[in-house]
Design a protein around this motif. Structure first.
Motif, PDB file in Angstrom:
ATOM      1  N   LYS A 161       0.884  -1.127   0.075  1.00  0.00           N
ATOM      2  CA  LYS A 161       0.367  -0.075  -0.009  1.00  0.00           C
ATOM      3  C   LYS A 161       0.696   0.883  -1.013  1.00  0.00           C
ATOM      4  N   LYS A 182      -9.282  -4.081  -8.333  1.00  0.00           N
ATOM      5  CA  LYS A 182      -9.891  -5.117  -7.231  1.00  0.00           C
ATOM      6  C   LYS A 182      -8.567  -4.969  -5.833  1.00  0.00           C
ATOM      7  N   ILE A 183      -7.808  -5.326  -6.303  1.00  0.00           N
ATOM      8  CA  ILE A 183      -6.542  -5.637  -5.165  1.00  0.00           C
ATOM      9  C   ILE A 183      -6.733  -3.764  -4.528  1.00  0.00           C
ATOM     10  N   ALA A 185      -9.088  -1.406  -4.829  1.00  0.00           N
ATOM     11  CA  ALA A 185      -9.852  -1.220  -4.152  1.00  0.00           C
ATOM     12  C   ALA A 185      -9.280  -1.744  -2.574  1.00  0.00           C
ATOM     13  N   ARG A 186      -8.797  -2.707  -2.076  1.00  0.00           N
ATOM     14  CA  ARG A 186      -9.368  -3.256  -0.665  1.00  0.00           C
ATOM     15  C   ARG A 186      -8.311  -2.944  -0.017  1.00  0.00           C
ATOM     16  N   PHE A 187      -6.885  -2.100  -1.033  1.00  0.00           N
ATOM     17  CA  PHE A 187      -5.973  -0.884   0.440  1.00  0.00           C
ATOM     18  C   PHE A 187      -6.527  -0.285   0.605  1.00  0.00           C
ATOM     19  N   GLY A 189     -10.027   1.145   0.406  1.00  0.00           N
ATOM     20  CA  GLY A 189     -10.946   1.381   0.962  1.00  0.00           C
ATOM     21  C   GLY A 189     -12.543   1.343   0.083  1.00  0.00           C
ATOM     22  N   GLN A 191     -15.370   1.737  -2.257  1.00  0.00           N
ATOM     23  CA  GLN A 191     -17.054   0.440  -1.983  1.00  0.00           C
ATOM     24  C   GLN A 191     -17.521   0.210  -3.874  1.00  0.00           C
ATOM     25  N   ASP A 194     -15.916  -1.233 -10.713  1.00  0.00           N
ATOM     26  CA  ASP A 194     -14.446  -1.362 -10.970  1.00  0.00           C
ATOM     27  C   ASP A 194     -14.212  -0.353 -11.640  1.00  0.00           C
ATOM     28  N   ASN A 197     -14.143   2.791  -9.186  1.00  0.00           N
ATOM     29  CA  ASN A 197     -13.164   2.841  -8.603  1.00  0.00           C
ATOM     30  C   ASN A 197     -12.129   3.820  -9.083  1.00  0.00           C
TER      31      ASN A 197
END
Length: 291
Positions: A161, A182-183, A185-187, A189, A191, A194, A197
């Motif tokens: 990150k 997607k990776i 987005a997780r880092f 936050g 929501q 695609d 985001n």
């Protein structure tokens, strides 16, 4: 060649080793190759070892006519073991440490950076402290008016990150695929879907453009004022190695030569489809053949 005209690719340079053959690889050199084929002056910056694989790289770069500044360092030339799925999609096993982990910041790079029209860099070559410091120093000296493309290229475990946060803060253009978003987005936050985001990253990091590629499903070019979506052309796929790098190169050439967003996007889609239909990341072609 006038340095002010240069488009720079900086980072990894390696051999992609397939079960039955090897091919020259590394996103920055692939990018620089296609920029030059499309008519702009480019420069690839990387490092190789004092070995036969490194010497073979130089012969290959000379054969394809690529302008380069390749350092020789006391580490082995980069190798990546590649296997292909039934759809021609590559899976990578990346060796370390290797020569491109040790790209040094030469004094002349400051002048090159300050005169560049664009620079393209990724996450992989930043896995090592030496190359990471060089890439950050180089990109930091490229004018804000130029294109600073972070072609994210997430590979194995070679990202964090922190690295992504720093790189997103340095760039003004982001190139990312549907797995990578997607990776990210997780880092961070995020929501949304695609596309949403990508739009949030555009706002959050004050980017000029985000390019989102979704394999056979199509691709997006997203700016604050406009979004272009194009379906992926149906071609007989030889392999997809380097297709994303060619997409980025054509996109950059379109932006630098004043093409509209849809025209720029069409160039990128056409070239990446052409590369997919040939083996290797650097097929021989001329501009007229593709466009």
């Amino acid at each position: 060649m006038e340095q002010k005209s240069l488009v720079i690719g900086i980072g990894e340079l390696l051999w992609d080793v397939f079960p039955n053959h090897k091919q020259l690889g590394g996103a920055p050199c692939n990018f620089a190759y296609h920029v030059s084929k499309l008519g702009l002056d480019s420069l690839a910056i990387s490092a190789i070892g004092h070995d036969e694989l490194g010497d073979e790289i130089i012969r290959k770069l000379d054969a394809v006519g690529l302008n380069y500044d390749i350092q020789k360092v006391d580490h082995i030339t980069g190798i990546v073991q590649v296997t292909l799925t039934g759809e021609g999609i590559p899976q990578y096993e990346i060796c370390q440490p290797v020569a491109w982990d040790f790209i040094g910041m030469k004094p002349k790079y400051s002048k090159i950076a300050k005169g560049a029209k664009a620079v393209c860099f990724g996450s992989l070559a930043q896995r090592g402290e030496v190359s990471r410091a060089t890439i950050r120093a180089f990109v930091g000296q490229v004018p804000d008016s130029a294109l600073k493309i972070f072609d994210i290229n997430l590979r194995q475990e070679f990202y964090s990150k922190e690295l992504l946060q720093e790189s997103l803060g340095e760039c003004n253009v982001l190139k990312i695929n549907d797995d990578e978003i997607k990776i990210v987005a997780r880092f961070f936050g995020l929501q949304g879907d695609d596309q949403e985001n990508c739009e949030e990253l555009l706002r959050r990091f004050n980017l000029k453009l985000v390019a989102l590629t979704c394999g056979t499903e199509g691709s997006y070019l997203i700016t604050k004022d406009e979004t272009s979506f194009l379906e992926t052309p149906k071609v007989k796929v030889a392999d997809t190695v380097g297709a994303g790098d060619s997409f980025t190169a054509a996109m950059v050439v379109g932006l630098l030569t004043g093409k509209s967003l849809p025209e720029t996007h069409q160039m990128a889609v056409n070239l990446s489809a052409f590369v997919c239909s040939h083996h290797g990341a650097m097929p021989e072609y001329n501009r007229e053949l593709v466009f």
